[in-house]
Design an enzyme around this catalytic site. Structure first.
Site, PDB file in Angstrom:
ATOM      1  N   GLU A   1      -1.099  -8.519   5.000  1.00 28.28           N
ATOM      2  CA  GLU A   1      -0.990  -8.644   6.460  1.00 28.28           C
ATOM      3  C   GLU A   1      -2.352  -8.558   7.132  1.00 28.28           C
ATOM      4  O   GLU A   1      -2.515  -9.017   8.271  1.00 28.28           O
ATOM      5  CB  GLU A   1      -0.024  -7.586   7.019  1.00 28.28           C
ATOM      6  CG  GLU A   1      -0.585  -6.207   7.259  1.00 28.28           C
ATOM      7  CD  GLU A   1      -0.785  -5.381   5.985  1.00 28.28           C
ATOM      8  OE1 GLU A   1      -1.192  -4.206   6.112  1.00 28.28           O
ATOM      9  OE2 GLU A   1      -0.549  -5.902   4.879  1.00 28.28           O
TER      10      GLU A   1
ATOM     11  N   CYS B   1       0.833  -1.197   0.000  1.00 27.12           N
ATOM     12  CA  CYS B   1       0.000   0.000   0.000  1.00 27.12           C
ATOM     13  C   CYS B   1       0.877   1.259   0.000  1.00 27.12           C
ATOM     14  O   CYS B   1       1.506   1.552  -0.995  1.00 27.12           O
ATOM     15  CB  CYS B   1      -0.992  -0.032   1.163  1.00 27.12           C
ATOM     16  SG  CYS B   1      -2.357   1.150   0.978  1.00 27.12           S
TER      17      CYS B   1
ATOM     18  N   HIS C   1      -3.554  -5.454   0.998  1.00 25.61           N
ATOM     19  CA  HIS C   1      -2.888  -5.700   2.284  1.00 25.61           C
ATOM     20  C   HIS C   1      -2.868  -7.183   2.645  1.00 25.61           C
ATOM     21  O   HIS C   1      -3.822  -7.688   3.255  1.00 25.61           O
ATOM     22  CB  HIS C   1      -3.617  -4.949   3.395  1.00 25.61           C
ATOM     23  CG  HIS C   1      -3.391  -3.481   3.417  1.00 25.61           C
ATOM     24  ND1 HIS C   1      -2.393  -2.885   4.156  1.00 25.61           N
ATOM     25  CD2 HIS C   1      -4.040  -2.477   2.774  1.00 25.61           C
ATOM     26  CE1 HIS C   1      -2.438  -1.570   3.991  1.00 25.61           C
ATOM     27  NE2 HIS C   1      -3.432  -1.303   3.148  1.00 25.61           N
TER      28      HIS C   1
END
Length: 227
Positions: free
Chosen positions: A205, A85, A203
């Protein structure tokens, strides 16, 4: 492997990234950008957030932080580097990867789950998947539209350097499935120094911990695991 998660002023996904990596058994630590990289670093994440408040343009100021010289040197030496990002924006601004991320076609902040298709499964970041697999990942960005000149875009495509492409749940690439207007629906690419360097707008994560639902992002972070 010890992964340094670089924290800039305005980063807000650094703790999430450390937790996600550690949940996979990968040692990780946050590193303040002014302190430089640890001597024993074996992997680097440029995490999401709003470094320097996105002044000038997203990622532009962080790309000129002195630590980025170390990140570039590490990338040249073969250290895995992943920009997520805002980290993807920083990576492009620092010329770790080609192209640029700019204002979404909608001119709005997009925060939703999207589907992306694995375009090249022969990289550290995609080897846990098969080519053509569709995974679900969250996005949260206002400047996520990938832009690149046509000649370099053709090179990216020809060299298999597109990692992920926005798509429908069945893998079909459509304009409607492209949340930000990225060229060729590109969601992630590999770097100038090799496929050990990559950036992506979604994302992983945030799609790693089982207790928050989707775990499709685990395979991306597994790219830091030593062979």
């Amino acid at each position: 492997m010890t992964v340094a998660v670089v924290q800039f002023g305005g980063s807000n996904c650094d703790r999430d990234t450390v937790q996600a990596l550690e949940s996979l058994g990968i040692e990780a630590e946050r590193v303040w950008h002014e302190d430089g990289l640890p001597a024993d670093v074996e992997g680097i994440v440029l995490p999401g957030g709003f470094s320097y408040g996105d002044y000038l343009r997203a990622g532009a100021m962080a790309a000129h932080s002195p630590i980025m010289d170390e990140v570039r040197d590490a990338a040249v030496a073969g250290t895995p580097v992943l920009g997520i990002c805002n980290g993807a924006q920083i990576g492009c601004e620092a010329s770790l990867t080609p192209g640029a991320f700019t204002t979404n076609e909608s001119a709005r902040f997009q925060c939703e789950h999207v589907h992306v298709r694995v375009e090249n499964a022969d990289t550290p970041w995609t080897r846990q998947y098969e080519e053509g697999d569709v995974i679900e990942l969250p996005i949260a960005h206002g400047e996520g539209r990938f832009e690149i000149d046509d000649d370099r875009l053709e090179t990216l495509e020809d060299e298999g350097r597109v990692l992920f492409r926005y798509c429908e749940a069945d893998g079909t690439v459509t304009p409607e499935a492209n949340p930000n207007g990225s060229k060729h629906s590109i969601a992630g690419v590999t770097g100038e120094e090799g496929d050990h360097v990559a950036v992506l707008m979604p994302h992983p994560e945030r799609a790693t911990l089982a207790d928050i639902g989707v775990t499709d992002g685990q395979g991306v972070l597994e790219g830091f695991r030593a062979d």
